[in-house]
Design a protein around this motif. Structure first.
Motif, short mmCIF file in Angstrom:
data_model
loop_
_atom_site.label_atom_id
_atom_site.label_comp_id
_atom_site.label_asym_id
_atom_site.label_seq_id
_atom_site.Cartn_x
_atom_site.Cartn_y
_atom_site.Cartn_z
N UNK A 113 0.68 -1.15 -0.29
CA UNK A 113 -0.14 -0.01 -0.36
C UNK A 113 0.95 1.29 -0.29
N UNK A 114 1.89 0.83 0.40
CA UNK A 114 3.16 2.76 0.31
C UNK A 114 4.10 1.46 -0.04
N UNK A 115 5.38 2.91 -0.23
CA UNK A 115 6.79 1.69 -0.98
C UNK A 115 7.83 1.24 0.64
N UNK A 116 6.59 1.44 2.36
CA UNK A 116 7.79 1.03 3.15
C UNK A 116 7.13 -0.40 3.39
N UNK A 117 6.07 -0.75 2.63
CA UNK A 117 5.52 -1.64 2.44
C UNK A 117 5.98 -2.71 1.56
N UNK A 118 6.32 -2.18 0.50
CA UNK A 118 7.10 -3.14 -0.40
C UNK A 118 8.58 -3.76 -0.07
N UNK A 119 9.30 -2.33 0.27
CA UNK A 119 10.66 -2.71 0.48
C UNK A 119 10.30 -4.37 2.23
N UNK A 120 9.41 -3.90 3.09
CA UNK A 120 9.31 -5.17 3.85
C UNK A 120 9.19 -6.28 3.92
N UNK A 121 8.11 -6.18 2.84
CA UNK A 121 7.44 -7.25 2.15
C UNK A 121 9.36 -8.17 1.08
#
Length: 741
Positions: A14-22
């Protein structure tokens, strides 16, 4: 033969931080959207620069990014949508996820290098639907969520197309793409990413009340071995409205399960299950293994609110409220406070400051009473649900990410005299030559695949490899060390001799090509509208209408057959037989209500085909796609407002029918409901829940009948009445006089 390797693990971003976390936690790919034209517009979503950063990061780390473009697009939005797709083409995502038939056509015909994934919102639920997708240029189908493992197996056996399934997260009560509930009560369409989730509300019957339409959350951890065995390409986690804390835990659990060593699966699955059980959310339903699984799909005795109950608001004031906790709470947690007086009202609060015994505190535990500071109104006795934990926004890390590099398309020609590498981007006519004596191979010859793979690697901060074409004259031998040296020399030459601003993007010419063709398109000349009716309808006009019936209703008065909008895989052969029987009885008109029907009618060449609700057509490109499939008429999508209908009529090359009146369903589900008959919500809106004895599906109908005025230029009109009682004194124009948001 299906590939039985580990499926891709696909996570929400849902945001860039979530993508990197994934990615940090083991996801192979993420799916994310921009600020519009995606089915989760309430998520933070990504800006075009953030998407550029994410794509650059993913390519450097051998991950993938799929961009959601999965909403219905109105006629007036086509040019804007095309412009956005052109921008995305430049960024080179791994795929676009689409719902709208017109957008599918736009990408396939004008931006052919973008891979297309069919969204679950397309409602593809059997092998005939998958076949249609394959014939339409789709590379992967995200299957309908309400399919059983048995059905998924049968579909996988019948198709070589990549299949993706949801394995974890919130579930819609409705079949995908067929819910009008939120749109009906307020114009907030789930098909446009704006669903208000009215199915999560408490509903009141004559003698009881419950959450009759609220489904539990999905957890398919135990089905991973089966998905691997049948060759599912991708396991998808729902949750673009959730934050990094959720993504971290769910991805970690599924990564752990996917990588479990032989003989250790049971222990690893238990450990992964423990992680999932501690994530705030609704209770899990059993995986959908077979048709009996739908009996537990809806949790009607439990609140539709998401999260773990952690307390009650006992004493609110203007600066916040005291909370008596039944579970722990930390600074940085996100809570949802459910209004005690009206369960349809709730406020979301990020806990940034709280006191315990009058002193600032970082956490409070079960049984303690803490004070939570908030400027939002909270009522006494409201329930407090913890929906998320504190998370790292990764601001410094995301700020430091580089934007996507410019893609360089090259043609590599190799012969015994050396290399010639030509840059093939439009407007860039430059070549690099490397004279070198290359010997003929005795055994290990240079392959085109090895050559292309070597030149994919670029250390340039400005350019990266785009499309690579190769030509090798003869059977040649070149040591790998020499090939690497030549590749480095080439990219060094690129950095010195080519400037990004000199390059003309092919995406611009593709966009111009579409816009030029679109401006040339125009409407048909129409006569008086042709009238079609289904059921007991008092339609206007003096001419005899076309009589349209479902297959189980066929009789001597039937002129046209309406194909079912849902046909389980096990029923496909039976349905094909019923179609054949109707054809032998002289029926030559058919209405297709779901994409799978196109393949079922493909061998009948002397029939007339129309599209009909709930198959959505919102723009002239969608109509053009159906025209290319042999359709003679198409029905405009029922959610469209007057202006959108008029614009569609003005551009459609296919005769356009308007659904003018009747009793359309606003939700359809395979789930077993705890009640049938009349219900109302807290606002007084009344609905009827009815199970259909022929299909086994459960339908939700509004109290009011649907009716809109005639629309100028329409080629046909349609009236339909299912066997459902409505208040004949009440009619609704649906979205006709308001904006279909």
């Amino acid at each position: 033969m299906k590939n039985t390797k580990n499926p891709e693990l696909l996570a929400p971003a849902g945001d860039l931080a979530s993508a990197l976390t994934a990615f940090d936690c083991g996801a192979d790919a993420v799916y994310a959207g921009l600020s519009c034209f995606n089915a989760r517009e309430r998520a933070d979503n990504l800006s075009i620069d953030e998407m550029s950063k994410l794509l650059e990061y993913s390519r450097r780390n051998r991950k993938k990014v799929y961009i959601t473009f999965n909403t219905l697009i109105k006629e007036a939005e086509l040019e804007e949508a095309a412009g956005m797709i052109a921008d995305l083409y430049r960024l080179r995502p791994d795929a676009l996820i689409v719902q709208d038939l017109g957008i599918l056509r736009l990408i396939r015909d004008y931006f052919p290098r973008i891979e297309i994934h069919a969204s679950t919102q397309m409602g593809i639920h059997n092998s005939a639907g998958v076949k249609f997708a394959a014939l339409s240029g789709v590379k992967r189908v995200i299957l309908e969520r309400q399919l059983t493992l048995e059905e998924i197996k049968a579909i996988a056996i019948s198709s070589d197309l990549e299949l993706e399934v949801f394995v974890h997260g919130a579930l819609c009560c409705s079949l995908s793409g067929q819910c009008l509930f939120s749109s009906w009560i307020g114009g907030w369409s789930g098909n446009r990413g704006k669903c208000k989730q009215p199915c999560r509300r408490r509903f009141y019957a004559s003698d009881r009340d419950a959450f009759y339409l609220s489904s539990g959350d999905l957890c398919s951890l135990e089905m991973i071995p089966e998905f691997r065995k049948i060759g599912i390409a991708s396991l998808k986690i729902e949750g673009r409205l959730r934050k990094s804390d959720y993504v971290k835990n769910v991805v970690s659990a599924y990564r752990m399960a996917l990588d479990a060593a032989p003989g250790e699966e049971n222990a690893v699955f238990r450990k992964a299950g423990d992680i999932l059980m501690n994530i705030p959310g609704r209770k899990f339903i059993m995986p959908l293994k077979n048709s009996s699984s739908f009996s537990g799909f809806i949790r009607h005795t439990e609140s539709g609110a998401q999260g773990k109950l952690c307390g009650t608001a006992v004493s609110p004031d203007r600066n916040g409220f005291y909370a008596l906790l039944s579970g722990r709470l930390h600074l940085g947690d996100r809570v949802r406070v459910q209004n005690a007086d009206c369960e349809d009202e709730a406020v979301s609060i990020l806990v940034t400051k709280m006191n315990l015994d009058g002193l600032p505190a970082k956490k409070a535990l079960k049984g303690q009473e803490c004070y939570i500071f908030s400027d939002k109104r909270v009522t006494k006795n409201s329930s407090i649900f913890r929906v998320g934990e504190s998370w790292d926004a990764m601001k410094s890390r995301t700020d430091a990410l580089p934007l996507s590099r410019t893609a360089l398309d090259i043609f590599i020609a190799v012969n015994t005299d050396g290399f010639k590498i030509s840059v093939t981007n439009p407007g860039t006519e430059k070549s690099w030559h490397k004279k070198i004596n290359i010997e003929n191979a005795m055994k290990h010859s240079l392959s085109q695949e090895a050559l292309a793979n070597e030149f994919k690697a670029s250390r340039s901060e400005t350019f990266e490899s785009g499309k690579i074409e190769t030509e090798i004259s003869g059977s040649l031998f070149l040591p790998s060390s020499e090939l690497k040296r030549i590749r480095r020399e080439f990219w060094e030459w690129v950095d010195i001799n080519i400037k990004p601003e000199e390059m003309k993007g092919s995406h611009s010419s593709m966009l111009r090509n579409f816009l030029d063709n679109y401006k040339k398109s125009g409407p048909l000349q129409t006569a008086s509208p042709i009238l079609t009716v289904h059921g007991t309808v008092n339609a206007p006009g003096t001419e005899k209408p076309i009589r349209s019936d479902y297959l189980h209703e066929i009789n001597d008065k039937t002129d046209e057959i309406i194909l079912p909008h849902f046909c389980p895989e096990a029923k496909l052969r039976e349905l094909a037989g019923l179609i054949k029987n109707s054809y032998s009885r002289g029926i030559r008109k058919y209405r297709i209500t779901s994409l799978y029907g196109i393949c079922l009618l493909a061998d009948y060449h002397d029939i007339k085909i129309s599209s009909s609700f709930p198959l959505p057509v919102c723009n002239s490109l969608a109509a053009e796609e159906l025209k290319s499939r042999g359709f003679d008429k198409t029905q405009a999508w029922i959610e469209l407002e007057k202006d959108a209908l008029e614009r569609l009529i003005s551009k459609s090359s296919l005769p356009l029918e308007i659904y003018r009146g009747g009793t359309p369903f606003i939700l359809c589900t395979r789930a077993e409901t705890a009640i049938e008959g009349s219900v109302r919500d807290a606002a007084g809106n009344r609905f009827t829940i009815k199970k259909d004895k022929f299909t086994g599906l459960c339908f939700i109908y509004p109290e009011e009948a649907f009716f809109i005025p005639a629309v100028n230029g329409a080629s046909a009109e349609f009236y339909s009445s299912d066997d459902i009682s409505v208040n004949e004194k009440l009619t609704s124009p649906f979205n006709f006089n308001r904006i279909f948001a």
